[in-house]
Design a protein around this motif. Structure first.
Motif, PDB file in Angstrom:
ATOM      1  N   PRO A   1      32.470  60.469  44.990  1.00 27.08           N
ATOM      2  CA  PRO A   1      31.801  59.998  46.231  1.00 27.08           C
ATOM      3  C   PRO A   1      30.220  60.133  46.297  1.00 27.08           C
ATOM      4  CG  PRO A   1      33.850  61.116  46.973  1.00 27.08           C
ATOM      5  CD  PRO A   1      33.538  61.298  45.491  1.00 27.08           C
ATOM      6  N   ILE A   2      29.574  61.208  45.974  1.00 26.64           N
ATOM      7  CA  ILE A   2      28.152  61.470  46.038  1.00 26.64           C
ATOM      8  C   ILE A   2      27.575  60.245  45.054  1.00 26.64           C
ATOM      9  CG2 ILE A   2      28.118  62.993  44.124  1.00 26.64           C
ATOM     10  CD1 ILE A   2      25.920  64.575  45.474  1.00 26.64           C
ATOM     11  N   LEU A   3      28.116  59.926  44.247  1.00 25.84           N
ATOM     12  CA  LEU A   3      27.580  58.853  43.277  1.00 25.84           C
ATOM     13  C   LEU A   3      28.130  57.477  43.741  1.00 25.84           C
ATOM     14  CD1 LEU A   3      27.977  60.659  39.822  1.00 25.84           C
ATOM     15  CD2 LEU A   3      26.052  60.629  41.499  1.00 25.84           C
ATOM     16  N   SER A   4      29.250  57.283  43.840  1.00 25.94           N
ATOM     17  CA  SER A   4      29.862  55.970  44.319  1.00 25.94           C
ATOM     18  C   SER A   4      29.181  55.256  45.637  1.00 25.94           C
ATOM     19  CB  SER A   4      31.470  55.815  44.474  1.00 25.94           C
ATOM     20  OG  SER A   4      31.814  56.545  45.372  1.00 25.94           O
ATOM     21  N   ASN A   5      28.750  56.385  46.457  1.00 25.56           N
ATOM     22  CA  ASN A   5      28.040  55.804  47.752  1.00 25.56           C
ATOM     23  C   ASN A   5      26.643  55.437  47.345  1.00 25.56           C
ATOM     24  OD1 ASN A   5      30.279  56.610  49.250  1.00 25.56           O
ATOM     25  ND2 ASN A   5      29.546  58.632  49.632  1.00 25.56           N
ATOM     26  N   ARG A   6      26.112  55.678  46.221  1.00 25.38           N
ATOM     27  CA  ARG A   6      24.903  55.326  45.993  1.00 25.38           C
ATOM     28  C   ARG A   6      24.922  53.948  45.016  1.00 25.38           C
ATOM     29  NH1 ARG A   6      20.641  59.134  46.645  1.00 25.38           N
ATOM     30  NH2 ARG A   6      21.154  60.380  48.666  1.00 25.38           N
ATOM     31  N   ALA A   7      26.025  53.806  44.529  1.00 26.86           N
ATOM     32  CA  ALA A   7      26.349  52.903  43.407  1.00 26.86           C
ATOM     33  C   ALA A   7      26.088  51.377  43.996  1.00 26.86           C
ATOM     34  CB  ALA A   7      27.728  52.922  42.659  1.00 26.86           C
ATOM     35  N   HIS A   8      25.521  50.621  42.867  1.00 26.16           N
ATOM     36  CA  HIS A   8      25.380  49.107  43.296  1.00 26.16           C
ATOM     37  C   HIS A   8      26.909  48.637  43.186  1.00 26.16           C
ATOM     38  CE1 HIS A   8      23.863  45.089  43.586  1.00 26.16           C
ATOM     39  NE2 HIS A   8      24.538  44.924  42.423  1.00 26.16           N
ATOM     40  N   ASN A   9      27.557  48.834  42.124  1.00 29.65           N
ATOM     41  CA  ASN A   9      29.017  48.298  41.750  1.00 29.65           C
ATOM     42  C   ASN A   9      29.469  49.298  41.110  1.00 29.65           C
ATOM     43  OD1 ASN A   9      31.148  46.395  41.841  1.00 29.65           O
ATOM     44  ND2 ASN A   9      29.855  44.832  41.153  1.00 29.65           N
ATOM     45  N   VAL A  10      30.853  49.065  40.943  1.00 28.99           N
ATOM     46  CA  VAL A  10      31.774  49.848  39.897  1.00 28.99           C
ATOM     47  C   VAL A  10      32.582  48.786  39.174  1.00 28.99           C
ATOM     48  CG1 VAL A  10      33.907  51.236  39.922  1.00 28.99           C
ATOM     49  CG2 VAL A  10      32.111  51.986  41.435  1.00 28.99           C
ATOM     50  N   GLY A  11      32.817  49.067  37.852  1.00 32.10           N
ATOM     51  CA  GLY A  11      33.134  48.338  36.948  1.00 32.10           C
ATOM     52  C   GLY A  11      34.454  49.026  36.262  1.00 32.10           C
ATOM     53  N   PHE A  12      35.653  48.312  35.875  1.00 33.38           N
ATOM     54  CA  PHE A  12      36.526  49.122  35.057  1.00 33.38           C
ATOM     55  C   PHE A  12      36.357  48.592  33.570  1.00 33.38           C
ATOM     56  CE2 PHE A  12      37.900  49.930  39.243  1.00 33.38           C
ATOM     57  CZ  PHE A  12      38.987  50.859  39.371  1.00 33.38           C
ATOM     58  N   VAL A  13      36.932  49.679  32.897  1.00 32.73           N
ATOM     59  CA  VAL A  13      36.668  49.394  31.406  1.00 32.73           C
ATOM     60  C   VAL A  13      38.046  49.542  30.397  1.00 32.73           C
ATOM     61  CG1 VAL A  13      34.311  50.360  31.555  1.00 32.73           C
ATOM     62  CG2 VAL A  13      36.588  51.821  31.229  1.00 32.73           C
ATOM     63  N   ASP A  14      39.209  49.436  30.947  1.00 34.03           N
ATOM     64  CA  ASP A  14      40.392  49.322  30.400  1.00 34.03           C
ATOM     65  C   ASP A  14      40.425  48.039  29.382  1.00 34.03           C
ATOM     66  OD1 ASP A  14      41.912  51.942  31.676  1.00 34.03           O
ATOM     67  OD2 ASP A  14      41.173  50.663  33.283  1.00 34.03           O
ATOM     68  N   ILE A  15      41.033  47.895  28.278  1.00 32.73           N
ATOM     69  CA  ILE A  15      41.142  46.742  27.468  1.00 32.73           C
ATOM     70  C   ILE A  15      42.595  46.721  26.887  1.00 32.73           C
ATOM     71  CG2 ILE A  15      38.863  46.734  26.915  1.00 32.73           C
ATOM     72  CD1 ILE A  15      39.385  47.950  24.176  1.00 32.73           C
ATOM     73  N   THR A  16      42.984  45.731  26.631  1.00 36.16           N
ATOM     74  CA  THR A  16      44.298  45.605  25.750  1.00 36.16           C
ATOM     75  C   THR A  16      44.175  45.410  24.319  1.00 36.16           C
ATOM     76  OG1 THR A  16      44.519  43.194  26.451  1.00 36.16           O
ATOM     77  CG2 THR A  16      45.345  44.578  27.786  1.00 36.16           C
ATOM     78  N   SER A  17      42.919  44.921  23.871  1.00 38.75           N
ATOM     79  CA  SER A  17      42.786  44.993  22.452  1.00 38.75           C
ATOM     80  C   SER A  17      41.307  44.577  22.481  1.00 38.75           C
ATOM     81  CB  SER A  17      43.601  43.676  21.883  1.00 38.75           C
ATOM     82  OG  SER A  17      42.998  42.510  22.302  1.00 38.75           O
ATOM     83  N   ALA A  18      40.747  44.968  21.201  1.00 35.50           N
ATOM     84  CA  ALA A  18      39.360  44.791  21.000  1.00 35.50           C
ATOM     85  C   ALA A  18      38.495  43.527  21.352  1.00 35.50           C
ATOM     86  CB  ALA A  18      38.960  45.201  19.486  1.00 35.50           C
ATOM     87  N   ASP A  19      39.242  42.533  21.063  1.00 35.07           N
ATOM     88  CA  ASP A  19      38.837  40.997  21.081  1.00 35.07           C
ATOM     89  C   ASP A  19      39.153  40.373  22.833  1.00 35.07           C
ATOM     90  OD1 ASP A  19      41.522  40.843  20.841  1.00 35.07           O
ATOM     91  OD2 ASP A  19      41.134  39.062  19.531  1.00 35.07           O
ATOM     92  N   ARG A  20      39.522  41.324  23.558  1.00 38.73           N
ATOM     93  CA  ARG A  20      39.683  40.638  24.758  1.00 38.73           C
ATOM     94  C   ARG A  20      39.161  41.595  25.984  1.00 38.73           C
ATOM     95  NH1 ARG A  20      41.710  37.291  22.174  1.00 38.73           N
ATOM     96  NH2 ARG A  20      43.646  36.154  22.294  1.00 38.73           N
ATOM     97  N   VAL A  21      38.684  41.160  26.866  1.00 40.97           N
ATOM     98  CA  VAL A  21      37.905  41.971  28.170  1.00 40.97           C
ATOM     99  C   VAL A  21      38.455  41.396  29.388  1.00 40.97           C
ATOM    100  CG1 VAL A  21      35.669  42.235  29.114  1.00 40.97           C
ATOM    101  CG2 VAL A  21      35.797  42.161  26.890  1.00 40.97           C
ATOM    102  N   PRO A  22      39.310  42.304  29.956  1.00 41.04           N
ATOM    103  CA  PRO A  22      39.702  41.940  31.436  1.00 41.04           C
ATOM    104  C   PRO A  22      38.841  41.405  32.270  1.00 41.04           C
ATOM    105  CG  PRO A  22      40.853  43.803  30.595  1.00 41.04           C
ATOM    106  CD  PRO A  22      39.842  43.525  29.599  1.00 41.04           C
ATOM    107  N   ALA A  23      39.100  40.137  32.821  1.00 39.14           N
ATOM    108  CA  ALA A  23      38.184  40.005  34.000  1.00 39.14           C
ATOM    109  C   ALA A  23      38.036  40.543  35.343  1.00 39.14           C
ATOM    110  CB  ALA A  23      38.208  38.483  34.461  1.00 39.14           C
ATOM    111  N   PHE A  24      39.136  41.175  35.777  1.00 36.98           N
ATOM    112  CA  PHE A  24      39.314  42.213  36.750  1.00 36.98           C
ATOM    113  C   PHE A  24      40.493  42.926  36.480  1.00 36.98           C
ATOM    114  CE2 PHE A  24      42.125  38.690  37.572  1.00 36.98           C
ATOM    115  CZ  PHE A  24      43.100  39.294  38.205  1.00 36.98           C
ATOM    116  N   GLU A  25      40.487  43.947  37.261  1.00 32.93           N
ATOM    117  CA  GLU A  25      41.776  44.837  37.268  1.00 32.93           C
ATOM    118  C   GLU A  25      42.174  45.105  38.519  1.00 32.93           C
ATOM    119  OE1 GLU A  25      41.356  48.546  34.684  1.00 32.93           O
ATOM    120  OE2 GLU A  25      40.012  47.507  33.377  1.00 32.93           O
TER     121      GLU A  25
END
Length: 281
Positions: free
Chosen positions: A137-161
């Motif tokens: 919280p001490i960091l997320s409260n100062r963050a501009h945004n948070v993004g998720f980094v899970d992938i299903t394969s190297a050549d695919r990037v989820p648009a959202f989770e």
């Protein structure tokens, strides 16, 4: 007369060169890369480095006028208090995006501020869960945004989770959004992602499909050394207006298998980010 002929020849050459350039020229990348490399590890006693050092780098980048910073580290657990406070303080000086991931085995996840959730219609999603590695919280409260980094394969990037019935952008989408000035984000699951007037197609699981050439030439990836930035040994003037990714490139970094061989994870993220940027132009 000779001067006139020479001038005409030069003018014709310039015209031919201009005509030879494709009409769809890709815009220059708005991203830059700072890596905690082996030299940085040797200097600061291995990885992870003290968060106070990362705070120093953010301070310097903010002073250089960067558009923002993407931190490719999980800050879901506290370090020493002084270092966490220093990092939080540095995050108030420029727009910083933190990363997160889905992990349902995490018994006591941190809470994400409501402002990071995005509105996405019901539809297919590649990664979802009820818990995960979420920033302090001490960091997320100062963050501009948070993004998720899970992938299903190297050549695919989820648009959202999806986390516990709420949707969040992937780190790649969050970074591109920041580079574009955070326009309105609209996602049609399984079909399309739109950022302002720009769009990119999504696969049936709402993922961005990376180009076949994304990971070729990975050995030529250019970056600023983390240690050099801390010590002021490199000019940061070229980073003005850029979104700067800070990652790790040492021996402890796991690799991901790609069509160009095994590539370190943060390097693969970097290459995928730039490929997605080219596609959304």
């Amino acid at each position: 007369m000779m001067m006139l002929i020479t001038t005409r020849i030069l003018r014709n050459i310039v015209v031919m060169l201009l005509l030879a350039v494709p009409l769809t020229v890709t815009a220059q990348s708005p991203f830059a890369l700072v890596m905690i490399d082996e030299a940085s590890e040797a200097k600061y006693g291995g990885f992870p480095v003290d968060r106070a050092l990362t705070a120093q780098v953010i301070d310097k980048l903010a002073a250089a006028g960067v558009r923002g910073v993407v931190l490719k580290f999980f800050y879901d657990a506290p370090s020493n208090t002084a270092s966490d406070v220093a990092l939080a303080s540095a995050m108030s000086k420029t727009k910083v995006i933190l990363q997160a991931r889905i992990d349902d085995s995490e018994a006591k996840p941190n809470r994400l501020p409501d402002r990071f959730a995005i509105t996405v219609p019901v539809g297919p999603v590649a990664v979802s869960g009820v818990s995960g590695w979420l920033p302090l919280p001490i960091l997320s409260n100062r963050a501009h945004n948070v993004g998720f980094v899970d992938i299903t394969s190297a050549d695919r990037v989820p648009a959202f989770e999806r986390l516990a019935e709420r949707s969040y952008p992937s780190l790649t989408v969050a970074a591109i959004s920041l580079a574009l000035g955070d326009p309105v984000l609209n996602i049609v699951p399984g079909k399309q992602l739109r950022l302002g007037g720009k769009s990119i197609s999504l696969d049936a699981q709402s993922q961005i499909t990376l180009s076949a050439s994304t990971f070729r030439g990975a050995d030529n990836t250019a970056y600023f050394s983390f240690a050099d930035v801390v010590e002021g040994k490199t000019s940061l003037s070229a980073l003005h207006g850029k979104v700067v990714v800070i990652g790790y490139h040492g021996n402890q970094m796991p690799t991901v298998r790609t069509n160009a061989g095994a590539i370190k994870l943060h390097q693969a993220f970097w290459l995928g980010l730039n490929d997605a940027w080219k596609q959304i132009q």
